[in-house]
Design a protein around this motif. Structure first.
Motif, PDB file in Angstrom:
ATOM      1  N   ALA A   1      25.788  44.121  61.691  1.00  0.00           N
ATOM      2  CA  ALA A   1      26.148  42.825  62.280  1.00  0.00           C
ATOM      3  C   ALA A   1      25.518  41.676  61.497  1.00  0.00           C
ATOM      4  CB  ALA A   1      25.695  42.779  63.736  1.00  0.00           C
ATOM      5  N   THR A   2      24.286  41.847  61.056  1.00  0.00           N
ATOM      6  CA  THR A   2      23.619  40.800  60.269  1.00  0.00           C
ATOM      7  C   THR A   2      24.342  40.576  58.947  1.00  0.00           C
ATOM      8  OG1 THR A   2      21.477  41.385  61.251  1.00  0.00           O
ATOM      9  CG2 THR A   2      21.436  40.091  59.230  1.00  0.00           C
ATOM     10  N   LEU A   3      24.692  41.663  58.281  1.00  0.00           N
ATOM     11  CA  LEU A   3      25.439  41.551  57.024  1.00  0.00           C
ATOM     12  C   LEU A   3      26.782  40.853  57.236  1.00  0.00           C
ATOM     13  CD1 LEU A   3      24.792  45.075  55.455  1.00  0.00           C
ATOM     14  CD2 LEU A   3      24.068  42.885  54.501  1.00  0.00           C
ATOM     15  N   ALA A   4      27.482  41.214  58.309  1.00  0.00           N
ATOM     16  CA  ALA A   4      28.805  40.638  58.579  1.00  0.00           C
ATOM     17  C   ALA A   4      28.716  39.143  58.851  1.00  0.00           C
ATOM     18  CB  ALA A   4      29.446  41.355  59.767  1.00  0.00           C
TER      19      ALA A   4
ATOM     20  N   GLN B   1      29.370  33.382  57.545  1.00  0.00           N
ATOM     21  CA  GLN B   1      28.827  32.026  57.629  1.00  0.00           C
ATOM     22  C   GLN B   1      27.575  31.868  56.770  1.00  0.00           C
ATOM     23  OE1 GLN B   1      29.141  31.976  62.334  1.00  0.00           O
ATOM     24  NE2 GLN B   1      28.854  29.881  61.570  1.00  0.00           N
ATOM     25  N   PRO B   2      27.412  30.684  56.164  1.00  0.00           N
ATOM     26  CA  PRO B   2      26.212  30.428  55.348  1.00  0.00           C
ATOM     27  C   PRO B   2      25.021  30.023  56.225  1.00  0.00           C
ATOM     28  CG  PRO B   2      27.660  28.527  55.265  1.00  0.00           C
ATOM     29  CD  PRO B   2      28.381  29.568  56.095  1.00  0.00           C
TER      30      PRO B   2
ATOM     31  N   THR C   1      31.038  30.999  64.382  1.00  0.00           N
ATOM     32  CA  THR C   1      32.500  30.960  64.364  1.00  0.00           C
ATOM     33  C   THR C   1      33.049  31.967  65.375  1.00  0.00           C
ATOM     34  OG1 THR C   1      32.642  32.667  62.665  1.00  0.00           O
ATOM     35  CG2 THR C   1      32.465  30.382  61.915  1.00  0.00           C
ATOM     36  N   MET C   2      34.353  31.962  65.533  1.00  0.00           N
ATOM     37  CA  MET C   2      34.985  32.853  66.501  1.00  0.00           C
ATOM     38  C   MET C   2      34.665  34.314  66.191  1.00  0.00           C
ATOM     39  SD  MET C   2      39.039  33.356  67.413  1.00  0.00           S
ATOM     40  CE  MET C   2      39.379  34.183  65.858  1.00  0.00           C
ATOM     41  N   VAL C   3      34.783  34.706  64.931  1.00  0.00           N
ATOM     42  CA  VAL C   3      34.533  36.102  64.557  1.00  0.00           C
ATOM     43  C   VAL C   3      33.070  36.466  64.792  1.00  0.00           C
ATOM     44  CG1 VAL C   3      34.589  37.788  62.687  1.00  0.00           C
ATOM     45  CG2 VAL C   3      36.405  36.075  62.872  1.00  0.00           C
TER      46      VAL C   3
ATOM     47  N   ILE D   1      32.445  37.013  68.422  1.00  0.00           N
ATOM     48  CA  ILE D   1      32.973  38.313  68.862  1.00  0.00           C
ATOM     49  C   ILE D   1      31.992  39.428  68.492  1.00  0.00           C
ATOM     50  CG2 ILE D   1      34.793  40.021  68.478  1.00  0.00           C
ATOM     51  CD1 ILE D   1      36.751  37.639  68.171  1.00  0.00           C
ATOM     52  N   ILE D   2      31.382  39.334  67.319  1.00  0.00           N
ATOM     53  CA  ILE D   2      30.381  40.327  66.916  1.00  0.00           C
ATOM     54  C   ILE D   2      29.211  40.317  67.886  1.00  0.00           C
ATOM     55  CG2 ILE D   2      28.667  40.900  65.134  1.00  0.00           C
ATOM     56  CD1 ILE D   2      30.690  39.863  63.060  1.00  0.00           C
TER      57      ILE D   2
END
Length: 458
Positions: free
Chosen positions: A377-380, A385-386, A414-416, A419-420
């Motif tokens: 999740a951290t990588l994603a 996002q920056p 963000t939306m994604v 969701i994560i």
């Protein structure tokens, strides 16, 4: 051609066979979350009178049901009394477990509790046996009502003089339930500014003490309560589980408080009185386990304190409690197993008892699954996002451990990314192992062992 009655029965039996207790609990929480989100989307749930977007309502519903506390809108400023009551109900359901709440309703209606429901209770409360489970539910519900009621009563002495009778009563009840359920939702936004939590009360002995006691009691676990009630100070009668929980909780609270003082005395606590330093250090040690309140600005913590908070959040509370994390018992089992193996002994042990091999296996799985999910999740999110790595890691661990502490990036996601975080909160509430098993069918296989071969480790 319509399927026959026999075909329908066959399909039904197959579905029932695949829906394990863990899956039923996971689906149940999902249904509660969806209903909560739909209620929060109603126009009269928000002060603006407009419908809240589905993702915002879903995020809030997941956070409340999974007793996390991460929010994308300020709870006090955005939601009406109706919306706050929905959130409070979701917190209570999430804290006690919807199965427990359902059984409580059945008991009040004098309904008989069947074997399937008892099995669900065993899985939900995370105890080892079905025997005495209904009695334990009664103890849990009575104990919860007493503790939350006592916490609310004590908070009345602070909130009624400050906010008036009706608001003071509601604030006391809301924060008592939120603290005991380790949820981290607060209503201080309308008084001290959005997302302020309890920063204005960092030196208040009453508020700090009551909230800390509620958080600690909620994070001990229901079975530990039961033994404390039955055996009181006769420590020798306590089970190994309760001894580990009580010892680990005490050590983590004392060590955490001392380290926070050490790391922050020249930073956020610079210039504070000795009393305020003590309260702030203690509260900062308690709340990551896993309540989500804060009395100092989390974003302003030193790097050492942020890392310490991440570690405490990752460990969390104890099994069968309102808290999240990998749990104290998991940590202790793995530490002692490692220690005794390094000494050349096969079995890990503590308090004159050894751990079963199954406990070590489960603890290893829980730790590895949580690490894999947190890292992924951290990588994603960092890719999407920056955002600073430390803030993203802090947010991810807070979500998967159902803590609710944040450095302030939640509303910038963000939306994604949201969701994560939603998936992580849901996974954290039902348990990382249960979440993984949800997608895996249990198939009976022949008891055949394949040839073993040595591999190099370390």
């Amino acid at each position: 051609m319509k399927p026959s009655k026999a075909d329908n029965n066959s399909i039904l039996v197959k579905i029932q066979h695949n829906i394990t207790y863990g899956r039923m609990i996971a689906i149940g929480y999902l249904l509660v979350i969806i209903v909560g989100a739909l209620l929060l989307m109603l126009p009269w749930a928000t002060k603006a009178g407009n419908e809240t977007g589905f993702l915002t309502a879903l995020f809030t519903s997941v956070s409340a049901t999974c007793v996390t506390g991460l929010v994308v809108v300020d709870t006090s400023l955005h939601w009406t009394l109706f919306g706050k009551l929905v959130i409070l109900l979701l917190i209570q359901i999430g804290g006690l477990g919807f199965i427990t709440m359902g059984v409580l309703t059945a008991l009040l209606l004098k309904k008989k509790i069947n074997l399937t429901t008892r099995g669900l209770l065993k899985e939900s409360i995370n105890v080892n046996q079905v025997g005495g489970i209904v009695k334990l539910v009664r103890t849990i519900c009575i104990g919860t009502a007493f503790i939350e009621g006592s916490g609310a009563f004590l908070l009345l002495f602070r909130f009624i003089p400050e906010y008036g009778f009706f608001k003071g009563v509601f604030f006391s009840i809301f924060h008592s339930i939120s603290a005991f359920c380790n949820a981290g939702f607060d209503l201080m936004g309308e008084i001290y500014g959005s997302y302020s939590s309890f920063i204005a009360y960092k030196g208040d002995i009453l508020v700090n003490t009551v909230l800390m006691l509620l958080i600690i009691l909620g994070g001990l676990g229901f079975s530990v309560w039961n033994e404390c009630k039955d055996y009181k100070f006769h420590i020798k009668k306590y089970s190994l589980h309760s001894k580990i929980v009580l010892s680990a909780t005490g050590i983590l609270l004392l060590a955490g408080g001392f380290l926070f003082f050490l790391f922050e005395k020249e930073n956020l606590m610079a210039g504070m009185s000795a009393k305020d330093m003590f309260l702030t250090s203690a509260f900062s040690s308690v709340t990551p386990r896993t309540a989500g309140f804060n009395t100092i600005d989390t974003a302003g913590l030193s790097q050492s304190s942020k890392l310490l908070t991440i570690v405490l959040m990752f460990i969390g509370g104890s099994p069968g409690s309102t808290a999240g994390g990998i749990k104290t018992v998991t940590l202790v089992v793995l530490l002692f197993h490692m220690w005794y193996n390094l000494k050349g002994e096969r079995d890990g042990r503590i308090f004159g008892r050894r751990f079963e091999e199954e406990a070590v296996k489960k603890a290893s799985i829980v730790l590895l699954l949580s690490l894999i999910m947190a890292t992924s999740a951290t990588l994603a999110i960092c890719y999407i996002q920056p955002l600073p790595l430390e803030d993203v890691l802090f947010e991810v661990v807070s979500a998967i451990s159902t803590v609710g502490m944040s450095t302030g990036i939640t509303r910038d996601l963000t939306m994604v990314s949201r969701i994560i975080i939603i998936v992580l909160m849901y996974c954290g509430r039902i348990g990382s192992m249960s979440f993984a098993l949800f997608f895996m069918e249990k198939k009976k296989t022949a008891n055949i062992q394949v040839p073993a071969e040595q591999v190099m480790i370390g």
